[in-house]
Motif scaffolding. Structure first.
Motif, mmCIF file in Angstrom:
data_model
loop_
_atom_site.group_PDB
_atom_site.id
_atom_site.type_symbol
_atom_site.label_atom_id
_atom_site.label_comp_id
_atom_site.label_asym_id
_atom_site.label_seq_id
_atom_site.Cartn_x
_atom_site.Cartn_y
_atom_site.Cartn_z
ATOM 1 N N LEU A 17 0.950 -1.153 -0.151
ATOM 2 C CA LEU A 17 0.182 -0.077 0.014
ATOM 3 C C LEU A 17 0.951 1.105 -0.063
ATOM 4 O O LEU A 17 0.630 2.356 -0.744
ATOM 5 N N ARG A 18 1.863 1.298 0.714
ATOM 6 C CA ARG A 18 2.764 2.489 0.726
ATOM 7 C C ARG A 18 3.549 2.557 -0.495
ATOM 8 O O ARG A 18 3.541 3.598 -1.168
ATOM 9 N N GLN A 21 0.910 4.113 -2.641
ATOM 10 C CA GLN A 21 0.758 5.436 -2.142
ATOM 11 C C GLN A 21 1.900 6.295 -3.202
ATOM 12 O O GLN A 21 1.470 7.476 -3.671
ATOM 13 N N ILE A 24 0.929 6.814 -7.002
ATOM 14 C CA ILE A 24 -0.214 7.571 -7.310
ATOM 15 C C ILE A 24 0.466 8.799 -7.110
ATOM 16 O O ILE A 24 -0.016 9.884 -8.034
ATOM 17 N N ALA A 25 1.166 9.165 -6.203
ATOM 18 C CA ALA A 25 1.931 10.378 -5.946
ATOM 19 C C ALA A 25 2.589 10.790 -7.241
ATOM 20 O O ALA A 25 2.626 11.729 -7.894
ATOM 21 N N ALA A 47 -0.270 0.862 -10.072
ATOM 22 C CA ALA A 47 -0.806 1.188 -8.758
ATOM 23 C C ALA A 47 -2.073 0.650 -8.590
ATOM 24 O O ALA A 47 -2.348 0.151 -7.506
ATOM 25 N N LEU A 51 -2.974 -2.145 -5.328
ATOM 26 C CA LEU A 51 -4.106 -2.041 -4.637
ATOM 27 C C LEU A 51 -5.146 -3.212 -4.671
ATOM 28 O O LEU A 51 -5.601 -3.552 -3.550
#
Length: 95
Positions: A17-18, A21, A24-25, A47, A51
């Motif tokens: 998940l990190r 993240q 996505i950034a 991404a 997920l």
């Protein structure tokens, strides 16, 4: 059903998940910079897969825990059936 974050499998989920993240950034930055559409979509797809895998891992952990509790007799049949139904719906929501 509560998740125990100390479990090794869930630590792997948190790491995934990190990573998602961060991806996505990165996608947001790529769009802001006007990067190539194909590159953006490729990163967005990565991404999304991360997920999905995290979700499937969480549901699988819940199913295993539910089965273990059923074997130990920790829940009534109705409780087990309800939990199984909830986990099945969660699984299908990811499909």
């Amino acid at each position: 059903m509560e998740l125990d974050p100390a479990e090794a499998e869930l630590k792997a989920v948190l790491n995934r998940l990190r990573r998602a993240q961060g991806q996505i950034a990165g996608v947001v930055r790529m769009i802001e910079e006007g990067r190539d559409c194909e590159e953006v979509v490729t990163q967005l797809a990565a991404a999304s897969r991360a997920l999905d895998r995290a979700g499937f891992s969480i549901v699988a952990t819940g199913l295993r825990r539910c089965l273990a509790e059923a074997a130990d007799g920790g829940r009534s049949r109705e409780d087990r059936d309800e939990m199984r139904g909830r986990l099945e719906r969660l699984f299908l929501s990811l499909a």
